[in-house]
Design a protein around this motif. Structure first.
Motif, mmCIF file in Angstrom:
data_model
loop_
_atom_site.group_PDB
_atom_site.id
_atom_site.type_symbol
_atom_site.label_atom_id
_atom_site.label_comp_id
_atom_site.label_asym_id
_atom_site.label_seq_id
_atom_site.Cartn_x
_atom_site.Cartn_y
_atom_site.Cartn_z
ATOM 1 N N PRO A 74 -8.569 -4.188 16.403
ATOM 2 C CA PRO A 74 -7.915 -2.886 16.338
ATOM 3 C C PRO A 74 -8.332 -2.117 15.079
ATOM 4 O O PRO A 74 -8.579 -2.728 14.025
ATOM 5 N N ILE A 75 -8.366 -0.793 15.207
ATOM 6 C CA ILE A 75 -8.702 0.057 14.057
ATOM 7 C C ILE A 75 -7.722 -0.223 12.911
ATOM 8 O O ILE A 75 -8.092 -0.280 11.738
ATOM 9 N N GLU A 76 -6.466 -0.457 13.262
ATOM 10 C CA GLU A 76 -5.444 -0.711 12.223
ATOM 11 C C GLU A 76 -5.753 -1.977 11.432
ATOM 12 O O GLU A 76 -5.452 -2.068 10.247
ATOM 13 N N GLU A 77 -6.350 -2.964 12.107
ATOM 14 C CA GLU A 77 -6.689 -4.207 11.411
ATOM 15 C C GLU A 77 -7.790 -3.922 10.373
ATOM 16 O O GLU A 77 -7.770 -4.444 9.261
ATOM 17 N N HIS A 78 -8.748 -3.069 10.774
ATOM 18 C CA HIS A 78 -9.792 -2.682 9.821
ATOM 19 C C HIS A 78 -9.179 -1.958 8.628
ATOM 20 O O HIS A 78 -9.577 -2.167 7.482
ATOM 21 N N LEU A 79 -8.188 -1.112 8.926
ATOM 22 C CA LEU A 79 -7.516 -0.414 7.824
ATOM 23 C C LEU A 79 -6.834 -1.425 6.906
ATOM 24 O O LEU A 79 -6.798 -1.266 5.692
ATOM 25 N N PHE A 80 -6.300 -2.470 7.522
ATOM 26 C CA PHE A 80 -5.622 -3.500 6.734
ATOM 27 C C PHE A 80 -6.586 -4.185 5.762
ATOM 28 O O PHE A 80 -6.214 -4.501 4.631
ATOM 29 N N PHE A 81 -7.839 -4.378 6.204
ATOM 30 C CA PHE A 81 -8.842 -4.987 5.305
ATOM 31 C C PHE A 81 -9.046 -4.137 4.053
ATOM 32 O O PHE A 81 -9.509 -4.616 3.031
ATOM 33 N N ILE A 82 -8.756 -2.835 4.162
ATOM 34 C CA ILE A 82 -8.932 -1.950 3.008
ATOM 35 C C ILE A 82 -7.617 -1.785 2.238
ATOM 36 O O ILE A 82 -7.579 -1.855 1.011
ATOM 37 N N LEU A 83 -6.523 -1.617 2.993
ATOM 38 C CA LEU A 83 -5.247 -1.331 2.313
ATOM 39 C C LEU A 83 -4.724 -2.533 1.526
ATOM 40 O O LEU A 83 -4.179 -2.387 0.440
ATOM 41 N N GLN A 84 -4.915 -3.714 2.076
ATOM 42 C CA GLN A 84 -4.370 -4.872 1.364
ATOM 43 C C GLN A 84 -5.066 -5.116 0.022
ATOM 44 O O GLN A 84 -4.391 -5.341 -0.979
#
Ligand SMILES: CC(C)=CCC/C(C)=C/CC/C(C)=C/CC/C(C)=C/COP(=O)(O)OP(=O)(O)O
Length: 644
Positions: A74-84
């Protein structure tokens, strides 16, 4: 049901915005690089793995809980790789900010000090370190031998600790083999555990196989989590655990989030079914879970320098926190050198047969020689040490301040400010070395004893002792925080007042001029605060020309015999007024320093100007204790200026 993107919006972005706001004045290129690097590594390392797990239905995303996918992720998971990484880096910065060094020093740095008796020079303190190489620093004379350990491996390799992670990797591999029903033999060793877990070993196996090589490799390289690092990691992880597993409280039915709410769902068929906290699977805990040789004496110098700072200056102690670590290390090194050299001259006890003035002059000459050699012969330690040893009253702690300074500062700041400071010491030496008795000082011989006669003398002195430090701070900022003049990695000393050509050159010259005004302003505040105290040792920095009569000068120097009772207001308030003017004229230049140095410079000046405020509150009256401003008041002023 919360959608995956809402988890980011409600639980990751708000703490990132809050921490980002707090850290904003110091957020610099190093942090940007850290974030880019970590997000990049997280993405390239995790993407193939995540895709594979998703292809095996290790976890799933219910329809409607995600925006879309790149391949299976999911796109959100990719965002998580950056936000975390952003969240954890900010937390880490916040928790470790107060530390001068980002790592714990190895225990072996404890350098024993032992007294060795030298028949010619008497007692000498030398630092002894067991099991290290012997270096004869006394030129073969007698038996005083200084044992030194030249360097310390700051991130000493940890092969044994990394074995734990290799073990985890093997367990992970065995679980994966179990899950996929593979049969594997390595060197005749049957890797399958045959626990009867089948596919339920899948998630744990792949998590261990994913995380262990990374932590194992970092551990091998020497990574050690500091106390503050544990806090940052603990709080960051606890927050994510809470987000992942817990309801928001009151409204249990509608506001439950993450796993329990279906933004994502770990398949029971592929996990062990053991839960460590509410509905958090054991595997998740695993999922959220680099050395240089450094001169040991420099590290020790830093530790000593921090102590000197803590004891010596409230203002620097508060203000240093407002600078990032790159600048703070330089500031601490400069401050401790200034404090140590000042004390060596002020507290000097002359040897038999020499006068106080001669001895002071001799010490100052040696300090200057050492300073010049630090730049000219950089980094010729073997030449420098004998010069340093020739200065009288040197202890191991003062030596480490010299050593730290001469190893670090020539690469960052030109020599000129420090030569100017020596000039300031020379002015101080023109004051009487002992408080003069009332009868010895007559109205007509005042000028022979007191070097500050005119306002110009005062401003020149203030410029030498504080304007110089202000200009050093500007150079430190440019050297450590900008790329155009970053000599940090060059091994040559900075030549005098270097700057790039063109407009930038003019701009820097202007900033240096203005910073000197700020330095002068702070020194005037310092002089106003200490008028009474300095007078007790016959030091009068208020220009003689500003006294209405010679007897008014004597009143300040001998307040007990002053009639009527002496008021300091006519002298302190004009000093503060002039300081205010200088401050106003220079403040605008601070905003032209490198961005991450501005908050610190503002905090330094504002916290010092609290002293001026306090003197004004007392209508200009001071006493021999000076004027006390609580650390809280200073910290508050510094904080306001920092986040302005
Ligand atoms: C305006 C621009 C571009 C930059 C400003 C750069 C800065 C922050 C300059 C300040 C320079 C500075 C720190 C001067 C020394 C001020 C001073 C009188 C310090 C006295 O220090 P101590 O006597 O050690 O400490 P206490 O007075 O706190 O005991």
């Amino acid at each position: 049901m919360l959608r995956y993107i809402q988890i980011h919006l409600y639980f990751l972005l708000p703490p990132i915005v809050l921490l980002g706001f707090l850290y904003r004045p110091l957020f610099g290129r190093r942090d940007v690089l850290k974030i880019l690097w970590l997000s990049f590594m997280a993405t390239i390392y995790t993407t193939p793995w995540d895709n594979f797990i998703l292809s095996q239905m290790g976890w799933t995303y219910p329809p409607g809980s995600i925006i879309g996918r790149i391949w299976l992720i999911p796109i959100e998971e990719h965002l998580f790789f950056i936000l975390q990484p952003i969240l954890l880096i900010l937390l880490h910065e916040l928790f470790t900010h107060h530390r001068l060094l980002p790592f714990d020093l190895p225990n072996s740095l404890t350098i024993r000090t032992e007294a060795v008796i030298d028949p010619k020079e008497g007692r000498k303190d030398v630092d002894l370190k067991e099991g290290s190489e012997d270096v004869d620093l006394m030129g073969g004379r007698d038996k005083a031998v200084l044992k030194t350990e030249a360097t310390v491996q700051t991130l000493a390799r940890r092969p044994v600790a990394s074995l734990v992670w290799i073990l985890c990797m093997i367990v992970g591999a065995a679980l994966v083999i179990e899950a996929h029903g593979l049969e594997m033999k390595i060197w005749g060793l049957e890797l399958a555990l045959k626990l009867g877990l089948g596919m339920r070993a899948f998630y744990m196996g792949w998590i261990l196989l994913w995380i262990s090589p990374v932590i194992g490799w970092l551990t091998y390289l020497g990574a050690r989590v500091t106390k503050e690092g544990w806090w940052a990691w603990g709080i960051g992880s606890a927050w994510l655990v809470w987000v992942d597993t817990t309801g928001l409280g009151a409204d249990r039915v509608t506001r439950r989030i993450a796993i329990r709410n279906g933004a994502w769902r770990i398949s029971p068929e592929t996990s062990l079914g053991l839960h460590v906290w509410q509905s958090l699977p054991l595997e998740w805990v695993n999922r959220r879970a680099i050395g240089v040789q450094v001169d040991a004496y420099m590290l020790r110098g830093l530790i000593e320098a921090e102590k000197t700072l803590r004891k010596g200056s409230k203002s620097f102690e508060v203000a240093k926190l407002a600078f990032g670590r790159e600048m703070r290390i330089g500031l601490v090194a400069i401050y401790s050198w200034c404090r140590v050299t000042d004390n060596l001259i002020d507290d000097l006890v002359p040897a038999n047969g020499t006068t106080h003035t001669q001895a002071k002059r001799d010490t100052l000459d040696r300090i200057r020689t050492h300073l010049i050699a630090s730049y000219d012969k950089y980094p010729a330690q073997s030449y420098l040490d004998p010069t340093m040893d020739s200065i009288s009253d040197m202890t191991s702690s003062t030596k480490s301040a010299f050593h730290l300074f001469s190893n670090l500062i020539p690469r960052l700041v030109p020599i000129r400010p420090f030569l100017e400071l020596c000039q300031g010491y020379e002015t101080d030496m023109q004051f009487p070395s002992h408080p003069i008795k009332l009868g010895d000082l007559q109205e007509d011989n005042l000028v022979n004893h007191l070097p500050i006669k005119t306002t110009d003398d005062l401003l020149r002195y203030a410029d030498d002792v504080a304007g110089s430090i202000a200009s050093a701070i500007c150079f430190l900022a440019w050297s450590t925080l900008t790329t155009s003049s970053n000599p940090v990695h060059s091994h040559r000393p900075v030549r005098n007042y270097p700057s790039p050509g063109g407009a930038e050159r003019g701009n820097r010259a202007w900033i240096v001029d203005k910073s000197r005004e700020m330095g002068r302003a702070l020194q005037l505040v310092n002089i106003a605060r200490d008028i009474a105290k300095d007078a007790t040792i016959s030091r009068l920095y208020v220009p003689l020309a500003s006294f209405p009569s010679a007897s008014a000068v004597l009143d300040i120097l001998y307040p007990a015999s002053a009639k009527p009772v002496l008021s300091y207001k006519p002298y302190s308030i004009p000093l503060l007024d002039r300081a205010d003017t200088l401050r106003k004229e220079s403040e605008v230049a601070m905003e032209h320093l490198p961005r991450t140095a501005r908050g610190g410079a503002r905090a330094m000046a504002s916290s010092y100007f609290e002293i001026a405020e306090q003197i004004r509150r007392r209508h200009g009256e001071v006493d021999e204790q000076g004027v006390k401003v609580s650390s809280w008041r200073r910290a508050w002023a510094a904080a306001r200026a920092f986040w302005k």
